[in-house]
Scaffold this motif. Sequence first.
Motif, short mmCIF file in Angstrom:
data_model
loop_
_atom_site.label_atom_id
_atom_site.label_comp_id
_atom_site.label_asym_id
_atom_site.label_seq_id
_atom_site.Cartn_x
_atom_site.Cartn_y
_atom_site.Cartn_z
N ALA A 120 0.84 -1.19 0.00
CA ALA A 120 0.00 0.00 0.00
C ALA A 120 0.88 1.25 0.00
N TYR A 121 0.51 2.22 -0.80
CA TYR A 121 1.36 3.42 -0.91
C TYR A 121 0.50 4.68 -0.89
N ASN A 122 1.12 5.77 -0.50
CA ASN A 122 0.43 7.04 -0.41
C ASN A 122 0.25 7.66 -1.79
N PRO A 123 -0.90 8.28 -2.04
CA PRO A 123 -1.08 9.00 -3.31
C PRO A 123 -0.18 10.23 -3.35
N SER A 124 -0.02 10.78 -4.53
CA SER A 124 0.89 11.92 -4.71
C SER A 124 0.49 13.11 -3.86
N CYS A 125 -0.82 13.28 -3.58
CA CYS A 125 -1.26 14.43 -2.79
C CYS A 125 -0.78 14.36 -1.35
N ALA A 126 -0.31 13.20 -0.90
CA ALA A 126 0.27 13.11 0.44
C ALA A 126 1.60 13.85 0.50
N TYR A 127 2.25 14.02 -0.64
CA TYR A 127 3.53 14.71 -0.72
C TYR A 127 3.38 16.16 -1.17
N ASP A 128 2.47 16.37 -2.10
CA ASP A 128 2.28 17.71 -2.67
C ASP A 128 0.78 17.99 -2.75
N PRO A 129 0.27 18.91 -1.92
CA PRO A 129 -1.18 19.17 -1.91
C PRO A 129 -1.70 19.75 -3.21
N ALA A 130 -0.82 20.15 -4.12
CA ALA A 130 -1.30 20.65 -5.41
C ALA A 130 -1.87 19.53 -6.27
N TRP A 131 -1.51 18.27 -5.97
CA TRP A 131 -2.06 17.14 -6.70
C TRP A 131 -3.51 16.90 -6.28
N ALA A 132 -4.33 16.51 -7.23
CA ALA A 132 -5.71 16.11 -6.94
C ALA A 132 -5.79 14.60 -7.11
N CYS A 133 -6.06 13.88 -6.02
CA CYS A 133 -6.02 12.42 -6.03
C CYS A 133 -7.37 11.86 -5.63
N PRO A 134 -7.92 10.90 -6.37
CA PRO A 134 -9.15 10.24 -5.91
C PRO A 134 -8.88 9.45 -4.64
N LEU A 135 -9.68 9.68 -3.62
CA LEU A 135 -9.48 9.04 -2.33
C LEU A 135 -10.55 7.99 -2.08
N ALA A 136 -10.41 7.27 -0.98
CA ALA A 136 -11.26 6.11 -0.72
C ALA A 136 -12.70 6.51 -0.43
N PRO A 137 -13.66 6.05 -1.25
CA PRO A 137 -15.07 6.28 -0.93
C PRO A 137 -15.51 5.38 0.23
N LEU A 138 -16.77 5.50 0.64
CA LEU A 138 -17.25 4.79 1.83
C LEU A 138 -17.03 3.28 1.75
N GLY A 139 -17.20 2.70 0.57
CA GLY A 139 -17.05 1.25 0.43
C GLY A 139 -15.62 0.78 0.45
N ASN A 140 -14.69 1.69 0.66
CA ASN A 140 -13.27 1.34 0.68
C ASN A 140 -12.61 1.77 1.98
N ARG A 141 -13.39 1.66 3.06
CA ARG A 141 -12.88 2.02 4.38
C ARG A 141 -12.95 0.82 5.31
N LEU A 142 -11.82 0.52 5.91
CA LEU A 142 -11.72 -0.62 6.82
C LEU A 142 -11.78 -0.13 8.27
N GLY A 143 -12.45 -0.90 9.10
CA GLY A 143 -12.62 -0.52 10.49
C GLY A 143 -11.50 -0.96 11.40
N VAL A 144 -10.43 -1.47 10.84
CA VAL A 144 -9.28 -1.92 11.63
C VAL A 144 -8.04 -1.17 11.17
N PRO A 145 -7.04 -1.01 12.03
CA PRO A 145 -5.79 -0.39 11.58
C PRO A 145 -5.00 -1.34 10.70
N VAL A 146 -4.38 -0.81 9.67
CA VAL A 146 -3.53 -1.59 8.77
C VAL A 146 -2.16 -0.93 8.79
N ARG A 147 -1.30 -1.41 9.70
CA ARG A 147 -0.03 -0.76 9.93
C ARG A 147 1.10 -1.42 9.15
N VAL A 148 0.81 -1.74 7.91
CA VAL A 148 1.84 -2.21 6.98
C VAL A 148 1.78 -1.33 5.75
#
Length: 207
Positions: A174-202
Amino acid sequence: MIDDAARTALHVADWRRSVFALYDRVRDTPEPAAAHELWRRGRDRLLSEHPATPLLPRDRPGFAGAPVAAYDAAWRFTCAIEPAEPGSFDFTTGTDGVVTFERVGRVQVPDAGSLDVWRLTSYGGGIFIPFRDASAGTPGGTYGGGRYLIDTIKGADLGADPETGTIVLDFNFAYNPSCAYDPAWACPLAPLGNRLGVPVRVGELYG
């Protein structure tokens, strides 16, 4: 002399080629932990050296590598893509206008929840699986907007079998989208159906 817009386009094209080549090597490496190390080193090299890096100029001199957790085999799965209700979401980009994704299925992640599987409906197609976990936006956790797991149009593809309808999901990649580094980027983020209720620390962490 080539103008700046053309030079930027060529740099982005070379970034894409490099990412596709990196994931080719990842899929050809049979031992997942070794493949993960190859991926980590290759991604760090692109972020630190490539002209199309999303790193801001001020962050490049001190960049010592993305914060990636140690490999954990418990977060690697081969998941069946199950039928799901039709659905779509639109995302407004800075360069390509509004792009539409349609839901083509859902995968069940053992002990974590389910994730919708999306297809980009515009030019190029591609499977897209973003996700946001319970540690997103918390100290020592993951990027608040979520991360990308699969994005085949950009080359991030760990393998799938169209005949059996299965796809490899390894959250260590799993990797961060470009907007995590540069807020000028517009990145599609996770909609409701792509959210997990547990931490994923990998995978790639944040902060």
